[in-house]
Motif scaffolding. Structure first.
Motif, PDB file in Angstrom:
ATOM      1  N   ARG A 128       0.843  -1.228   0.135  1.00  0.00           N
ATOM      2  CA  ARG A 128      -0.030   0.028   0.096  1.00  0.00           C
ATOM      3  C   ARG A 128       0.741   1.339  -0.083  1.00  0.00           C
ATOM      4  N   ASP A 146       0.750   4.123  -2.872  1.00  0.00           N
ATOM      5  CA  ASP A 146       0.261   5.338  -2.681  1.00  0.00           C
ATOM      6  C   ASP A 146       1.619   6.385  -3.061  1.00  0.00           C
ATOM      7  N   ARG A 147       2.783   6.029  -2.735  1.00  0.00           N
ATOM      8  CA  ARG A 147       3.883   6.854  -3.110  1.00  0.00           C
ATOM      9  C   ARG A 147       4.520   6.796  -4.440  1.00  0.00           C
ATOM     10  N   HIS A 176      -0.552   5.189   6.021  1.00  0.00           N
ATOM     11  CA  HIS A 176      -0.868   4.517   4.839  1.00  0.00           C
ATOM     12  C   HIS A 176      -1.919   3.377   5.202  1.00  0.00           C
TER      13      HIS A 176
END
Ligand code: PLP
Length: 406
Positions: free
Chosen positions: A121, A125-126, A275
Motif C-alpha cells: 500500500r 500510494d507513493r 497509509h
C-alpha cells in the motif's frame, strides 16, 4: 455425559480433526514452569515451548494473574471500540522499539499479512501501481495464509493451492550479491527473518542485514523483519534486530508476544502507519483485551536485564552440553542459533533424521522440536531453571544414545 466431560484420547484426533497435523502420541493436560504432565500423569520436560511461544513457561503466576484479572473485567469489545489493555500494550511496544505505531492481530501469519499489505500500500500510494514486488529468502517461513506461503520460500507449503500471489521472488539467505541482483525500482519490500526459524535456526550475517537495509534505502523499498520466532527476548534482546543494530521499517511479532495466549502485532513508523487509514485493514479479534493484558505482562517480565541476561547465560549452558553430546555421539555438525533458539545441525550420517530424535526424546520424557529434517531445535522458556536444563539434557543424551544404537 456432556462433550466437555467425555473422555478423549489421542485416537480421537484421527477421527474428528482435519488431519493437517500428526501430533505426538500423548496428550498434555497440565503444565507448570518447564514441566508438562500428560493424561497418564507422566511428567515431561518441555524444551519445545509450544514452538517458541511459552516464553515464560507454563502457568507463570504473573501471566495467570493478568489473564484472570482481565477475565473478570472485559473480554471483548471489537475494534468498534478501543480498550485499555490494547493501548497499554501498544505504548509499551512503541516505547521499547523503533516503532511509533502498533497494529494487533491474532497470529504470526496475520502480522505478516498486515506487514506485506502495508508495504504494498505504501509503494502504491507513493510510487504508483508498478512498484509491488516483494523479495524474500529461500527456505523462509512467514505463515500459512495464501499471501504468507507465497512470500515464504518453501514451495512445499505454497504449491497445490492454485495461483499464488504474484510479484514475489526468492533469493538465497545470507547472500548479499543475490539480493543486489534481485532488487529493482519495482521492489516494494525485502522481507527477512533475522534468524530463520523453521528453515533451520539460521542467524543472519550482520553484513547481510546491513546490506539489505542499504539496498532498501537505495531503491525506496521497505525492510520488513519477521520476528515472529526470533522476537520477544528469544535472541537475548527484546528483538533480534537490536542485536544487529539494523532497524527495519516494519516488524512482525507473535508467538512469544502472548506467552501462550494468541496475539500478533505489526509494528511500524508513524509515517508508514498513515497509509493504513480507517477501513483499509482489520480483524475482529485484533487487540482483544484478554490477549493484550497477557502480552502486556509478558513484555513487563521479559524486557528486564535480569531475564534478557539470563537468556544469554542459559544459551551457553545449553550450547556447551549440546556440543559435548554432539561430539560424544558424532550426531551434530554444528550447534547454532541465538539465545534460547538453538539448532543442532545433524551430521551427514544422521541427515534427514530429525524426526527420530524428536520421537526418541519424547520416549525419554522430553519435548523438543525439529526445524526441517536436518535440524533438532530447542525453544524453551526464557526462564527455564538451570536444574531443568541439566536434567532435560540428561534425558536428551539418553535419547540420542538410543537413536545412535538404532
Ligand atoms: N513467521 C515466522 C518466522 C514463524 O516462525 C511463524 C510460525 O512458525 C510464522 C510467521 C507464522 O506464525 P503463526 O503460526 O502464528 O501464524
Amino acid at each position: 455425559m456432556s462433550v466437555e466431560q467425555a473422555q478423549v484420547q489421542r485416537a480421537d484426533f484421527d477421527q474428528v480433526m482435519v488431519p493437517t497435523y500428526a501430533p505426538a502420541g500423548f496428550i498434555p493436560v497440565r503444565g507448570k514452569g518447564s514441566r508438562v504432565w500428560d493424561q497418564a500423569g507422566r511428567e515431561l520436560i518441555d524444551f519445545s515451548g509450544g514452538i517458541a511461544v511459552n516464553t515464560l513457561g507454563h502457568a507463570h503466576p504473573v501471566l495467570v494473574q493478568a489473564l484472570t484479572e482481565q477475565a473478570n473485567q472485559l473480554w471483548h469489545v471489537s475494534n468498534v471500540f478501543t480498550n485499555e489493555p490494547a493501548l497499554r500494550l501498544a505504548k509499551k511496544l512503541v516505547d521499547a522499539t523503533f516503532a511509533d505505531r502498533a497494529f494487533f492481530c491474532n497470529s504470526g501469519a496475520e502480522a505478516n499479512e498486515a506487514a506485506f499489505k502495508l508495504a504494498r500500500r505504501v509503494a502504491h500510494d507513493r510510487f504508483g501501481p508498478e512498484k509491488y514486488e516483494i523479495i524474500a529468502a529461500l527456505n523462509s517461513f512467514h505463515g500459512r495464509t495464501l499471501f504468507t506461503v507465497s512470500v515464504g520460500g518453501q514451495p512445499k507449503y505454497s504449491d497445490g493451492f492454485g495461483p499464488k500471489i504474484t510479484g514475489i521472488s526468492h533469493v538465497p539467505y545470507n547472500d548479499l550479491e543475490a539480493l543486489k541482483a534481485a532488487v529493482s525500482d519495482k521492489t516494494c519490500a525485502v522481507v527477512l527473518e533475522p534468524i530463520q526459524g523453521e528453515g533451520g535456526v539460521l542467524p543472519a550475517d550482520l553484513a547481510y542485514l546491513q546490506g539489505a537495509r542499504a539496498l532498501c534505502d537505495q531503491f525506496n523499498a521497505l525492510l520488513v523483519f519477521d520476528e515472529v520466532q526470533s522476537g520477544m527476548g528469544r535472541s537475548g534482546h527484546l528483538f533480534a534486530y537490536m542485536h544487529y543494530g539494523v532497524v527495519p521499517d516494519i516488524l512482525s511479532s507473535a508467538k512469544s508476544l502472548g506467552g501462550g495466549f494468541p496475539i500478533g502485532a505489526m509494528l511500524t513508523t508513524d509515517a508508514l502507519a498513515q497509509h493504513f487509514p480507517a477501513g483499509t485493514h482489520g480483524t475482529t479479534y485484533g487487540g482483544n483485551p484478554l490477549a493484550c493484558a497477557v502480552a502486556g505482562a509478558v513484555v513487563d517480565v521479559i524486557n528486564t536485564p535480569q531475564v534478557l541476561q539470563g537468556v544469554a547465560a542459559k544459551h551457553e549452558r545449553f550450547k556447551a552440553r549440546l556440543q559435548q553430546i554432539g561430539e560424544q555421539y558424532g550426531v551434530f555438525s554444528q550447534v547454532r542459533g541465538m539465545g534460547l533458539l538453538i539448532g543442532c545441525v545433524l551430521s551427514d550420517a544422521y541427515k534427514g533424521r530429525a524426526k527420530d530424535f524428536f520421537v526418541s526424546a519424547e520416549q525419554h520424557d522430553l519435548m523438543i522440536l525439529q526445524a526441517g529434517p536436518d535440524v533438532v531445535r530447542f525453544a524453551p522458556s526464557l526462564v527455564v531453571e538451570d536444574a531443568d536444563i541439566d536434567e532435560g539434557l540428561e534425558r536428551f543424551e539418553r535419547a540420542v544414545a538410543k537413536v545412535v544404537q538404532g
